[in-house]
Enzyme design. Structure first.
Site, PDB file in Angstrom:
ATOM      1  N   LYS A   1       2.816  -4.451  -2.381  1.00 38.84           N
ATOM      2  CA  LYS A   1       3.937  -3.816  -1.669  1.00 38.84           C
ATOM      3  C   LYS A   1       4.962  -4.848  -1.210  1.00 38.84           C
ATOM      4  O   LYS A   1       6.159  -4.674  -1.409  1.00 38.84           O
ATOM      5  CB  LYS A   1       3.436  -3.042  -0.432  1.00 38.84           C
ATOM      6  CG  LYS A   1       2.454  -1.924  -0.734  1.00 38.84           C
ATOM      7  CD  LYS A   1       2.055  -1.193   0.538  1.00 38.84           C
ATOM      8  CE  LYS A   1       1.402  -2.072   1.596  1.00 38.84           C
ATOM      9  NZ  LYS A   1       0.092  -2.618   1.190  1.00 38.84           N
TER      10      LYS A   1
ATOM     11  N   ARG B   1       2.011   4.422   8.086  1.00 34.95           N
ATOM     12  CA  ARG B   1       0.625   4.175   7.702  1.00 34.95           C
ATOM     13  C   ARG B   1      -0.332   5.217   8.253  1.00 34.95           C
ATOM     14  O   ARG B   1      -1.531   5.143   7.991  1.00 34.95           O
ATOM     15  CB  ARG B   1       0.229   2.832   8.263  1.00 34.95           C
ATOM     16  CG  ARG B   1      -0.020   1.756   7.213  1.00 34.95           C
ATOM     17  CD  ARG B   1      -0.707   0.706   7.954  1.00 34.95           C
ATOM     18  NE  ARG B   1      -1.227  -0.444   7.389  1.00 34.95           N
ATOM     19  CZ  ARG B   1      -0.584  -1.492   6.910  1.00 34.95           C
ATOM     20  NH1 ARG B   1       0.695  -1.488   6.754  1.00 34.95           N
ATOM     21  NH2 ARG B   1      -1.244  -2.546   6.564  1.00 34.95           N
TER      22      ARG B   1
ATOM     23  N   ARG C   1      -4.113 -15.181  -2.001  1.00 34.83           N
ATOM     24  CA  ARG C   1      -2.745 -15.129  -1.479  1.00 34.83           C
ATOM     25  C   ARG C   1      -2.423 -16.305  -0.554  1.00 34.83           C
ATOM     26  O   ARG C   1      -3.258 -16.729   0.241  1.00 34.83           O
ATOM     27  CB  ARG C   1      -2.519 -13.826  -0.713  1.00 34.83           C
ATOM     28  CG  ARG C   1      -1.168 -13.832   0.019  1.00 34.83           C
ATOM     29  CD  ARG C   1      -0.723 -12.481   0.453  1.00 34.83           C
ATOM     30  NE  ARG C   1      -1.661 -11.832   1.343  1.00 34.83           N
ATOM     31  CZ  ARG C   1      -1.520 -10.589   1.769  1.00 34.83           C
ATOM     32  NH1 ARG C   1      -0.497  -9.859   1.359  1.00 34.83           N
ATOM     33  NH2 ARG C   1      -2.395 -10.075   2.584  1.00 34.83           N
TER      34      ARG C   1
ATOM     35  N   ARG D   1      -3.382 -16.031   5.244  1.00 38.99           N
ATOM     36  CA  ARG D   1      -3.394 -15.115   6.390  1.00 38.99           C
ATOM     37  C   ARG D   1      -4.796 -14.979   6.967  1.00 38.99           C
ATOM     38  O   ARG D   1      -5.767 -14.953   6.235  1.00 38.99           O
ATOM     39  CB  ARG D   1      -2.858 -13.744   5.961  1.00 38.99           C
ATOM     40  CG  ARG D   1      -1.387 -13.563   6.311  1.00 38.99           C
ATOM     41  CD  ARG D   1      -0.787 -12.348   5.674  1.00 38.99           C
ATOM     42  NE  ARG D   1      -1.508 -11.101   5.957  1.00 38.99           N
ATOM     43  CZ  ARG D   1      -1.093  -9.903   5.533  1.00 38.99           C
ATOM     44  NH1 ARG D   1       0.018  -9.805   4.828  1.00 38.99           N
ATOM     45  NH2 ARG D   1      -1.787  -8.823   5.808  1.00 38.99           N
TER      46      ARG D   1
ATOM     47  N   ARG E   1     -10.026  -3.623   5.938  1.00 36.08           N
ATOM     48  CA  ARG E   1      -8.669  -3.094   5.739  1.00 36.08           C
ATOM     49  C   ARG E   1      -8.652  -2.020   4.665  1.00 36.08           C
ATOM     50  O   ARG E   1      -7.921  -1.028   4.778  1.00 36.08           O
ATOM     51  CB  ARG E   1      -7.705  -4.236   5.387  1.00 36.08           C
ATOM     52  CG  ARG E   1      -7.349  -5.091   6.607  1.00 36.08           C
ATOM     53  CD  ARG E   1      -6.841  -6.464   6.225  1.00 36.08           C
ATOM     54  NE  ARG E   1      -5.638  -6.433   5.423  1.00 36.08           N
ATOM     55  CZ  ARG E   1      -5.290  -7.388   4.559  1.00 36.08           C
ATOM     56  NH1 ARG E   1      -6.065  -8.437   4.374  1.00 36.08           N
ATOM     57  NH2 ARG E   1      -4.179  -7.278   3.879  1.00 36.08           N
TER      58      ARG E   1
HETATM   59  P1  AP5 Z   1       1.354  -8.626  -1.595  1.00 32.89           P
HETATM   60  O1  AP5 Z   1       2.682  -8.295  -2.193  1.00 32.89           O
HETATM   61  O2  AP5 Z   1       1.313  -9.585  -0.453  1.00 32.89           O
HETATM   62  O3  AP5 Z   1       0.557  -7.267  -1.278  1.00 32.89           O
HETATM   63  P2  AP5 Z   1       0.745  -6.181  -0.131  1.00 32.89           P
HETATM   64  O4  AP5 Z   1       0.516  -4.864  -0.740  1.00 32.89           O
HETATM   65  O5  AP5 Z   1       2.040  -6.406   0.595  1.00 32.89           O
HETATM   66  O6  AP5 Z   1      -0.490  -6.562   0.779  1.00 32.89           O
HETATM   67  P3  AP5 Z   1      -0.653  -6.770   2.334  1.00 32.89           P
HETATM   68  O7  AP5 Z   1      -2.026  -7.337   2.511  1.00 32.89           O
HETATM   69  O8  AP5 Z   1       0.479  -7.583   2.910  1.00 32.89           O
HETATM   70  O9  AP5 Z   1      -0.593  -5.369   2.875  1.00 32.89           O
HETATM   71  P4  AP5 Z   1      -1.230  -4.901   4.157  1.00 32.89           P
HETATM   72  O10 AP5 Z   1      -0.782  -3.513   4.138  1.00 32.89           O
HETATM   73  O11 AP5 Z   1      -2.650  -5.133   4.338  1.00 32.89           O
HETATM   74  O12 AP5 Z   1      -0.599  -5.916   5.253  1.00 32.89           O
HETATM   75  P5  AP5 Z   1       0.515  -5.713   6.356  1.00 32.89           P
HETATM   76  O13 AP5 Z   1       1.155  -7.024   6.551  1.00 32.89           O
HETATM   77  O14 AP5 Z   1       1.340  -4.532   6.085  1.00 32.89           O
HETATM   78  O15 AP5 Z   1       0.440  -9.207  -2.786  1.00 32.89           O
HETATM   79  C1  AP5 Z   1      -0.883  -9.651  -2.557  1.00 32.89           C
HETATM   80  C2  AP5 Z   1      -1.174 -10.887  -3.423  1.00 32.89           C
HETATM   81  O16 AP5 Z   1      -1.118 -10.514  -4.811  1.00 32.89           O
HETATM   82  C3  AP5 Z   1      -0.164 -12.038  -3.278  1.00 32.89           C
HETATM   83  O17 AP5 Z   1      -0.846 -13.255  -3.384  1.00 32.89           O
HETATM   84  C4  AP5 Z   1       0.804 -11.852  -4.464  1.00 32.89           C
HETATM   85  O18 AP5 Z   1       1.388 -13.087  -4.879  1.00 32.89           O
HETATM   86  C5  AP5 Z   1      -0.143 -11.305  -5.514  1.00 32.89           C
HETATM   87  N1  AP5 Z   1       0.514 -10.368  -6.438  1.00 32.89           N
HETATM   88  C6  AP5 Z   1       1.441  -9.403  -6.149  1.00 32.89           C
HETATM   89  N2  AP5 Z   1       1.781  -8.716  -7.253  1.00 32.89           N
HETATM   90  C7  AP5 Z   1       1.041  -9.248  -8.265  1.00 32.89           C
HETATM   91  C8  AP5 Z   1       0.916  -8.949  -9.660  1.00 32.89           C
HETATM   92  N3  AP5 Z   1       1.626  -7.952 -10.238  1.00 32.89           N
HETATM   93  N4  AP5 Z   1       0.046  -9.681 -10.395  1.00 32.89           N
HETATM   94  C9  AP5 Z   1      -0.693 -10.681  -9.818  1.00 32.89           C
HETATM   95  N5  AP5 Z   1      -0.620 -11.004  -8.514  1.00 32.89           N
HETATM   96  C10 AP5 Z   1       0.237 -10.289  -7.736  1.00 32.89           C
HETATM   97  O19 AP5 Z   1      -0.387  -5.362   7.639  1.00 32.89           O
HETATM   98  C11 AP5 Z   1      -1.204  -6.307   8.262  1.00 32.89           C
HETATM   99  C12 AP5 Z   1      -1.786  -5.716   9.543  1.00 32.89           C
HETATM  100  O20 AP5 Z   1      -0.709  -5.403  10.456  1.00 32.89           O
HETATM  101  C13 AP5 Z   1      -2.537  -4.398   9.380  1.00 32.89           C
HETATM  102  O21 AP5 Z   1      -3.886  -4.610   9.050  1.00 32.89           O
HETATM  103  C14 AP5 Z   1      -2.359  -3.767  10.768  1.00 32.89           C
HETATM  104  O22 AP5 Z   1      -3.239  -4.331  11.711  1.00 32.89           O
HETATM  105  C15 AP5 Z   1      -0.956  -4.186  11.140  1.00 32.89           C
HETATM  106  N6  AP5 Z   1       0.070  -3.190  10.732  1.00 32.89           N
HETATM  107  C16 AP5 Z   1       1.119  -3.411   9.875  1.00 32.89           C
HETATM  108  N7  AP5 Z   1       1.841  -2.301   9.731  1.00 32.89           N
HETATM  109  C17 AP5 Z   1       1.243  -1.346  10.486  1.00 32.89           C
HETATM  110  C18 AP5 Z   1       1.522   0.037  10.724  1.00 32.89           C
HETATM  111  N8  AP5 Z   1       2.565   0.661  10.139  1.00 32.89           N
HETATM  112  N9  AP5 Z   1       0.686   0.710  11.547  1.00 32.89           N
HETATM  113  C19 AP5 Z   1      -0.359   0.101  12.144  1.00 32.89           C
HETATM  114  N10 AP5 Z   1      -0.674  -1.184  11.960  1.00 32.89           N
HETATM  115  C20 AP5 Z   1       0.113  -1.922  11.134  1.00 32.89           C
END
Ligand code: AP5
Ligand code: ZN
Length: 216
Positions: free
Chosen positions: A13, A88, A127, A160, A171
């Site tokens: 994402k 979410r 990552r 991270r 997660r």
């Molecule tokens: P990446 O693009 O970083 O993936 P992502 O889907 O963004 O994953 P996240 O782990 O950031 O999502 P998340 O939802 O857990 O975290 P968030 O920060 O929102 O890609 C992942 C890896 O794959 C990278 O190394 C990339 O280079 C690689 N990659 C990408 N595309 C590729 C491809 N095509 N081929 C190969 N490799 C590839 O949330 C973190 C925490 O914050 C949550 O756990 C929660 O506690 C809190 N939080 C955030 N938002 C909310 C909300 N709305 N409500 C409640 N709590 C929240």
């Protein structure tokens, strides 16, 4: 005019939302990035969110809806934003609908990215993220030119806290329980698109661009 990225942790994402935002010149609004910035700055929200994020659970709807509502008030959000990691929960989705209705705004597209769990674990465990500008790397799939250094800004790369195997599993379980119901919430709307997250980031981006119908 607002875009939503939906999908499990690690499906790409952030990677894709950053690219789409750049292409269509809208701000990239990642609630995860905003929360991590709050944790770093030691603000009241950061203090409340830190332990929750480290455990892999969700931060309270009240905090999230508050920071999103505030973000949408900034001038650069007037033409729309690219949401990443929000909404979410069903409660957050309802709150977003209310916020948008109040502004006369619409959701241009919901991009639901899908990827197998094994692939997700592989991606998250390799990552690395730039501590300064938030650029996203992978030790094997998307390494920086110089190990540990961001190509974009020269900042240092970090792993991270929540990218450890036990927290990744938590997660994924939280996603299934609390976020997956959003698929049904958005599924029957015309703006919903299911996109495969498999293959290279460029291929995935081509699918997204095609789905939303913008020229590259
Ligand atoms: P990446 O693009 O970083 O993936 P992502 O889907 O963004 O994953 P996240 O782990 O950031 O999502 P998340 O939802 O857990 O975290 P968030 O920060 O929102 O890609 C992942 C890896 O794959 C990278 O190394 C990339 O280079 C690689 N990659 C990408 N595309 C590729 C491809 N095509 N081929 C190969 N490799 C590839 O949330 C973190 C925490 O914050 C949550 O756990 C929660 O506690 C809190 N939080 C955030 N938002 C909310 C909300 N709305 N409500 C409640 N709590 C929240
Ligand atoms: Zn950087």
């Amino acid at each position: 005019k607002h875009f939503i990225f939906l999908g499990a942790p690690g499906v790409g994402k952030g990677t894709q939302a950053q690219r789409l935002a750049q292409l269509i010149r809208l701000p990239h609004v990642s609630t995860g990035d905003m929360l991590r910035a709050s944790v770093q700055s030691g603000s009241a929200i950061g203090v409340r969110a830190a332990a929750v994020m480290e455990s892999g659970a969700l931060v309270s709807d009240e905090i999230i809806i508050g920071i999103v509502a505030e973000r949408l008030l900034l001038a650069d959000a007037a033409a729309g934003v690219v949401f990443d990691g929000f909404p979410r929960t069903i409660h957050q989705a309802n709150a977003l609908d209310d916020l948008l209705a109040g502004r006369g705004d619409q959701i241009a597209a919901v991009l639901h990215i899908e990827l197998a769990d094994e692939e997700i674990v592989e991606r998250l465990s390799g990552r690395r993220v730039c501590a300064t500008c938030g650029a996203i790397y992978h030790v094997r799939y998307h390494p920086p030119a110089v190990e540990g250094i961001c190509d974009v800004c020269g900042g240092g790369l970090l792993q991270r806290e929540d990218d450890q195997p036990a927290v990744i599993r938590k997660r994924l379980a939280v996603y299934q329980a609390e976020t997956e119901p959003l698929i049904a919430y958005y599924h029957d709307r015309s703006a919903y698109h299911l996109v495969s997250g498999e293959g290279e980031a460029d291929e995935v981006f081509s699918r997204i661009v095609k789905a939303v119908g913008v020229a590259r």
